[in-house]
Design an enzyme around this catalytic site. Structure first.
Site, PDB file in Angstrom:
ATOM      1  N   ASP A 111       0.810  -1.221   0.000  1.00  0.00           N
ATOM      2  CA  ASP A 111       0.000   0.000   0.000  1.00  0.00           C
ATOM      3  C   ASP A 111       0.841   1.269   0.000  1.00  0.00           C
ATOM      4  O   ASP A 111       0.368   2.333   0.390  1.00  0.00           O
ATOM      5  CB  ASP A 111      -0.947   0.010   1.199  1.00  0.00           C
ATOM      6  N   LYS A 162       4.892   6.086  17.828  1.00  0.00           N
ATOM      7  CA  LYS A 162       4.390   7.413  17.483  1.00  0.00           C
ATOM      8  C   LYS A 162       4.594   8.379  18.643  1.00  0.00           C
ATOM      9  O   LYS A 162       4.100   8.157  19.746  1.00  0.00           O
ATOM     10  CB  LYS A 162       2.909   7.330  17.125  1.00  0.00           C
ATOM     11  N   ASP A 223       1.642   6.908   1.589  1.00  0.00           N
ATOM     12  CA  ASP A 223       0.907   5.786   2.161  1.00  0.00           C
ATOM     13  C   ASP A 223      -0.529   5.881   1.663  1.00  0.00           C
ATOM     14  O   ASP A 223      -1.239   6.852   1.956  1.00  0.00           O
ATOM     15  CB  ASP A 223       0.974   5.871   3.688  1.00  0.00           C
TER      16      ASP A 223
END
Length: 360
Positions: A111, A162, A223
Site C-alpha cells: 500500500d 508514534k 501511504d
C-alpha cells in the site's frame, strides 16, 4: 537481487467501501490495479521472482496476474489462513524463497506508492553488511509514524513508537515500508503466530546487536491507506509526479482508458482517470478524480478529488468533493457530498437529498 516478498494481505479497512469487493492492492490507480505499479517497478529494478503474501480476498490475485510472465516475472502466491502480521506473513512465505542464507530478499508493503531507488537500497544493504536494511523517508509531521533515528553512518539506533510530545520527536525519519532482509533473518522469525516486524522483529534484532541499516530516500512517497491518499496517488501517477512503468498511456492531465466515452465539452483535469466503459456526459467537470470502469457521470456534475466506484452513477448537477462512491451506488441529481463522505456499495441517494447549501 532476484527475489522479493510483497505483503498484500491487509483488509484495507480504512479504504472501505473501496475494499468491500476488492483487496486494497487491486484497487485501480492510474487505470490498473495498484499492485501492477509495484510489480513493474520491482521488475525494472532487476527482481524476477516475487512471492505474494495474501490473505483478504486472496482468490482475486492469481486470476489477474497468473504466473507473472506477462510482466516478465515469476509470481507465487501464499495465503494466510489467519492474519499473521507483517513479520508472520514474511515468515509464512519463506519456504518459497530461493535465496541462500546470506543473500538479500526485498520485502515491501502493498500500500506504499514510492519513487524509491530499489537498486540503491540493495547496494546499501550489501556494502554495509547489514542484517536488515530499511528505506527511510523524511516527513514534515512525524507524529503519525514510528520514528527511526540513525547515526552518521545510517546505522539504526532505535525504533520509537508514534511520539506524543514535542520532546519525543527526535528525528523526522520514518519507516517507509520497504526492506532488504538477509535470508537467514527471515528464517529466524517465529513461525505460525502473529509477528510485527515494526514492534517485535526489528526492536529485538537491535537489542541482540544485529546490524540494521537505514537509507534515507526522500523521493516521492505516499501511504495509500486512506481514500483521499489513494485518489491523490492515482492522480500523481497520471501527472507523472510518481514514477511507474505500468501506466497504460501517456502521463498528462488526464488518462482515458479504451472504451471509455467522454463528451466533447466535458472537462477532465489534474490527473483524472476514466476507466473502461465509463461515460462522462456533456458539461461535466472532473478534477483529480478516479472514475472506475462502467461508472456514469451525468450532465453538469462536478467531481473533485473523489473516487467513483465501478458501475456507480452520479446524477446531473451533483457536486462531489473529496468523496468515495462505492461500486454500483447511485447518487441522484442535485446532491452535494463533501470531504470525507463515503457512500456504500449499491446504496441509492435520491435527487436533492443531501446538500450543504441552499437548494436555490
Amino acid at each position: 537481487m532476484t527475489e522479493a516478498i510483497l505483503l498484500v494481505g491487509g483488509k484495507g479497512t480504512r479504504l472501505r467501501p473501496l475494499t468491500v469487493h476488492t483487496p486494497k492492492p487491486m484497487v485501480r490507480a492510474a487505470g490498473v490495479p495498484f499492485l501492477t505499479h509495484q510489480l513493474a517497478r520491482a521488475r525494472a529494478a532487476g527482481v524476477d521472482h516475487i512471492v505474494l503474501a495474501t490473505s483478504y480476498l486472496a482468490e482475486v490475485f492469481e486470476p489477474h496476474f497468473g504466473d507473472g510472465s506477462s510482466l516478465g516475472l515469476h509470481l507465487e502466491y501464499v495465503t494466510e489462513v489467519e492474519p499473521l502480521g507483517t513479520g508472520g506473513a514474511i515468515r509464512n512465505v519463506a519456504a518459497r524463497l530461493h535465496s541462500a542464507p546470506d543473500e538479500p530478499v526485498l520485502v515491501f508493503n502493498g500500500d506504499i506508492l514510492t519513487g524509491l531507488d530499489i537498486r540503491a537500497l540493495v547496494r546499501t544493504h550489501e556494502t554495509t553488511g547489514a542484517d536488515v536494511s530499511l528505506h527511510l523517508t523524511k516527513v514534515t509531521d512525524p507524529r503519525a509514524y514510528g520514528l527511526v533515528p540513525t547515526d552518521e553512518t545510517g546505522r539504526v539506533l532505535a525504533f520509537l513508537e508514534k511520539p506524543q510530545t514535542p520532546e519525543e520527536i527526535v528525528t523526522d525519519q520514518i519507516n517507509a515500508g520497504a526492506y532488504v532482509f538477509r535470508r537467514s533473518v527471515i528464517d529466524a522469525i517465529p513461525q505460525g503466530r502473529p509477528v510485527s516486524v515494526e514492534r517485535e522483529t526489528f526492536p529485538e534484532l537491535l537489542s541482540a546487536g544485529a546490524h540494521l541499516q537505514g537509507m534515507v530516500d526522500s523521493t516521492y512517497w505516499l501511504d495509500l491507506g486512506t481514500p483521499a491518499a489513494f485518489v491523490r496517488g492515482s492522480a500523481d501517477l497520471v501527472l507523472g509526479r510518481a514514477p511507474s512503468p505500468a501506466i497504460p498511456g501517456r502521463c498528462g492531465d488526464r488518462l482515458i482508458l479504451p472504451t471509455a466515452r467522454v463528451a466533447p465539452d466535458a472537462k477532465l483535469t489534474d490527473g483524472t482517470v476514466v476507466g473502461e466503459g465509463a461515460y462522462i456526459a456533456e458539461g461535466a467537470r472532473v478534477s483529480g478524480s478516479t472514475i472506475l470502469p462502467g461508472a456514469v457521470v451525468e450532465p453538469g456534475a462536478v467531481i473533485t478529488d473523489s473516487l467513483i466506484g465501478s458501475r456507480a452513477r452520479v446524477g446531473e448537477r451533483s457536486i462531489l468533493t473529496g468523496t468515495v462512491i462505492g461500486d454500483g451506488a447511485i447518487i441522484g441529481a442535485d446532491n452535494e457530498l463533501r470531504h470525507g463522505a463515503r457512500v456504500w456499495c449499491d446504496a441509492k441517494i435520491p435527487a436533492g437529498a443531501v446538500r450543504f447549501s441552499s437548494d436555490q
